[in-house]
Design an enzyme around this catalytic site. Structure first.
Site, PDB file in Angstrom:
ATOM      1  N   ARG A  54       0.811  -1.223   0.000  1.00 32.41           N
ATOM      2  CA  ARG A  54       0.000   0.000   0.000  1.00 32.41           C
ATOM      3  C   ARG A  54       0.844   1.272   0.000  1.00 32.41           C
ATOM      4  O   ARG A  54       0.600   2.186  -0.783  1.00 32.41           O
ATOM      5  CB  ARG A  54      -0.925   0.046   1.230  1.00 32.41           C
ATOM      6  CG  ARG A  54      -2.196  -0.718   1.073  1.00 32.41           C
ATOM      7  CD  ARG A  54      -2.580  -1.351   2.384  1.00 32.41           C
ATOM      8  NE  ARG A  54      -1.607  -2.372   2.707  1.00 32.41           N
ATOM      9  CZ  ARG A  54      -1.693  -3.630   2.245  1.00 32.41           C
ATOM     10  NH1 ARG A  54      -2.737  -4.001   1.575  1.00 32.41           N
ATOM     11  NH2 ARG A  54      -0.742  -4.510   2.488  1.00 32.41           N
ATOM     12  N   THR A  55       1.786   1.364   0.910  1.00 34.39           N
ATOM     13  CA  THR A  55       2.498   2.636   1.078  1.00 34.39           C
ATOM     14  C   THR A  55       3.315   2.942  -0.174  1.00 34.39           C
ATOM     15  O   THR A  55       3.226   4.046  -0.732  1.00 34.39           O
ATOM     16  CB  THR A  55       3.395   2.580   2.332  1.00 34.39           C
ATOM     17  OG1 THR A  55       2.611   2.098   3.419  1.00 34.39           O
ATOM     18  CG2 THR A  55       3.945   3.941   2.669  1.00 34.39           C
ATOM     19  N   LYS A  83      26.799  -3.617  -1.680  1.00 31.72           N
ATOM     20  CA  LYS A  83      28.279  -3.569  -1.796  1.00 31.72           C
ATOM     21  C   LYS A  83      28.916  -2.997  -0.539  1.00 31.72           C
ATOM     22  O   LYS A  83      30.114  -2.739  -0.502  1.00 31.72           O
ATOM     23  CB  LYS A  83      28.671  -2.696  -2.983  1.00 31.72           C
ATOM     24  CG  LYS A  83      28.124  -3.128  -4.316  1.00 31.72           C
ATOM     25  CD  LYS A  83      28.518  -2.101  -5.377  1.00 31.72           C
ATOM     26  CE  LYS A  83      27.622  -2.186  -6.592  1.00 31.72           C
ATOM     27  NZ  LYS A  83      27.714  -0.972  -7.411  1.00 31.72           N
ATOM     28  N   ARG A 104      11.125   3.930   3.651  1.00 30.34           N
ATOM     29  CA  ARG A 104      10.715   2.917   4.641  1.00 30.34           C
ATOM     30  C   ARG A 104      11.950   2.114   5.017  1.00 30.34           C
ATOM     31  O   ARG A 104      12.727   1.708   4.136  1.00 30.34           O
ATOM     32  CB  ARG A 104       9.644   1.982   4.078  1.00 30.34           C
ATOM     33  CG  ARG A 104       9.408   0.798   5.022  1.00 30.34           C
ATOM     34  CD  ARG A 104       8.214  -0.021   4.665  1.00 30.34           C
ATOM     35  NE  ARG A 104       6.990   0.708   4.968  1.00 30.34           N
ATOM     36  CZ  ARG A 104       5.778   0.163   4.921  1.00 30.34           C
ATOM     37  NH1 ARG A 104       5.634  -1.103   4.579  1.00 30.34           N
ATOM     38  NH2 ARG A 104       4.708   0.875   5.192  1.00 30.34           N
ATOM     39  N   HIS A 132       4.659   5.716  11.684  1.00 32.03           N
ATOM     40  CA  HIS A 132       4.208   5.588  10.293  1.00 32.03           C
ATOM     41  C   HIS A 132       3.249   6.754  10.035  1.00 32.03           C
ATOM     42  O   HIS A 132       2.038   6.592   9.925  1.00 32.03           O
ATOM     43  CB  HIS A 132       3.501   4.246  10.112  1.00 32.03           C
ATOM     44  CG  HIS A 132       3.263   3.819   8.694  1.00 32.03           C
ATOM     45  ND1 HIS A 132       3.359   4.679   7.623  1.00 32.03           N
ATOM     46  CD2 HIS A 132       2.896   2.615   8.166  1.00 32.03           C
ATOM     47  CE1 HIS A 132       3.080   4.012   6.501  1.00 32.03           C
ATOM     48  NE2 HIS A 132       2.796   2.761   6.805  1.00 32.03           N
TER      49      HIS A 132
END
Ligand code: CP
Length: 307
Positions: A54-55, A83, A104, A132
């Protein structure tokens, strides 16, 4: 409203009631068709170090619908982190490629750290078990759409209250609007004491309960359900002890009353029976779809496309 331009969106703790009203009203305007093209010429970086449906996708869609461009990754394994590049060096680099970045990350504080090295606005799309904020903005928008108000509401907040970043952000917001709150969770997943003592220090009273039925006499307006998040448990046995411990079904609605609206940030696993989906009480898919106008509004505000 112009106070949003250039601003980082990291935590509900940084936000005032006026800020939240600005986002909710602007999202309403976007949904009515205003602010078209508010991201024209803007490039947004979408950096997801943790899974999302969703986000991530609603941010992507919000950018495209508002005339902007979006780039980034859904899998950090495809970035130079693989890396050995540090998070800070990645952010210092990507800040030169975009007008705002959405991040996120599984580590609490990652978005705050990014905002300290980036030269463009950083939007926290979820940092570990912490916050959030954009989920809360769309929750507030959905509540306002449903009830026509954000004040004088009674809300049950249920599930994984210990690790649930959505409910940590939502609790801050509902406290600002003076909601009557009841926290419903297994004993091992209670709301963190720092959040509860913060409420007490502000003189905000709250209740606790073991099951939603225990709160039946409150005539809740909203039952906000969350998933037990397997990925947040360090000890698999701790998860097994609480997994599949509750399930909202039509009998829960009968117990709480027909007025109750069922919300959930999603994804769900088995905590809401599918039979609830077709009831007028279920608003969780509307909630998910409201991520689009809410995130269009927020991006427009922080990039200056909406002033
Ligand atoms: N509500 C929410 O954050 O969902 P995703 O994890 O799918 O983005």
């Amino acid at each position: 409203m112009s106070s949003f331009k250039g601003r980082n969106i990291i935590s509900l703790r940084d936000m005032t009631i006026d800020d939240l009203w600005t986002i909710v009203t602007t999202a309403g305007e976007v949904k009515e068709g205003k602010h078209r093209g508010c991201l024209q010429g803007k490039t947004i970086a979408s950096l997801f170090f943790e899974p999302s449906t969703r986000t991530r996708l609603s941010f992507d869609s919000a950018v495209i619908k508002s005339g902007g461009s979006v780039f980034g990754f859904a899998d950090p394994g495809s970035s130079s982190q693989k890396k050995g590049e540090s998070f800070s060096d990645s952010i210092r680099t990507i800040t030169g490629y975009c007008d705002a970045m959405v991040i996120r990350h599984p580590v609490e504080g990652a978005a705050r750290l990014a905002s300290e090295v980036a030269t463009v606005p950083v939007i926290n799309a979820g940092d570990g078990a912490n916050q959030h904020p954009t989920q809360t903005f769309l929750d507030l928008f959905t509540i306002h759409e449903e009830f026509g108000r954000l004040k004088n509401l009674k809300i049950g907040i249920m599930g994984d209250l210990k690790y649930g970043r959505t409910v940590h952000s939502l609790t801050h917001a509902m406290a600002l609007f003076g909601a009557e709150m009841v926290f419903i969770s297994p004993p091992s997943l209670k709301m963190p004491s720092a959040i509860l003592s913060g409420l007490s220090e502000k003189g905000i009273s709250f209740h606790t309960a073991d099951t939603p039925e225990d709160a039946a006499d409150m005539n809740l307006d909203i039952l906000y359900v969350t998933r037990i998040q397997k990925e947040r448990f360090g000890d698999p046995q701790e998860y097994k002890n609480v997994a599949h411990g509750y399930r909202i079904d039509k009998n829960t609605i009968i117990a709480l009353g027909e007025q109750v609206r069922i919300m959930h940030p999603l994804p769900r696993v088995d905590e809401i029976a599918e039979e609830v989906d077709t009831t007028p009480n279920a608003i969780y898919f509307t909630q998910a779809h409201n991520g689009i106008p809410t995130r269009q509004a927020l991006l427009g505000l922080v990039t200056g496309g909406i002033s």
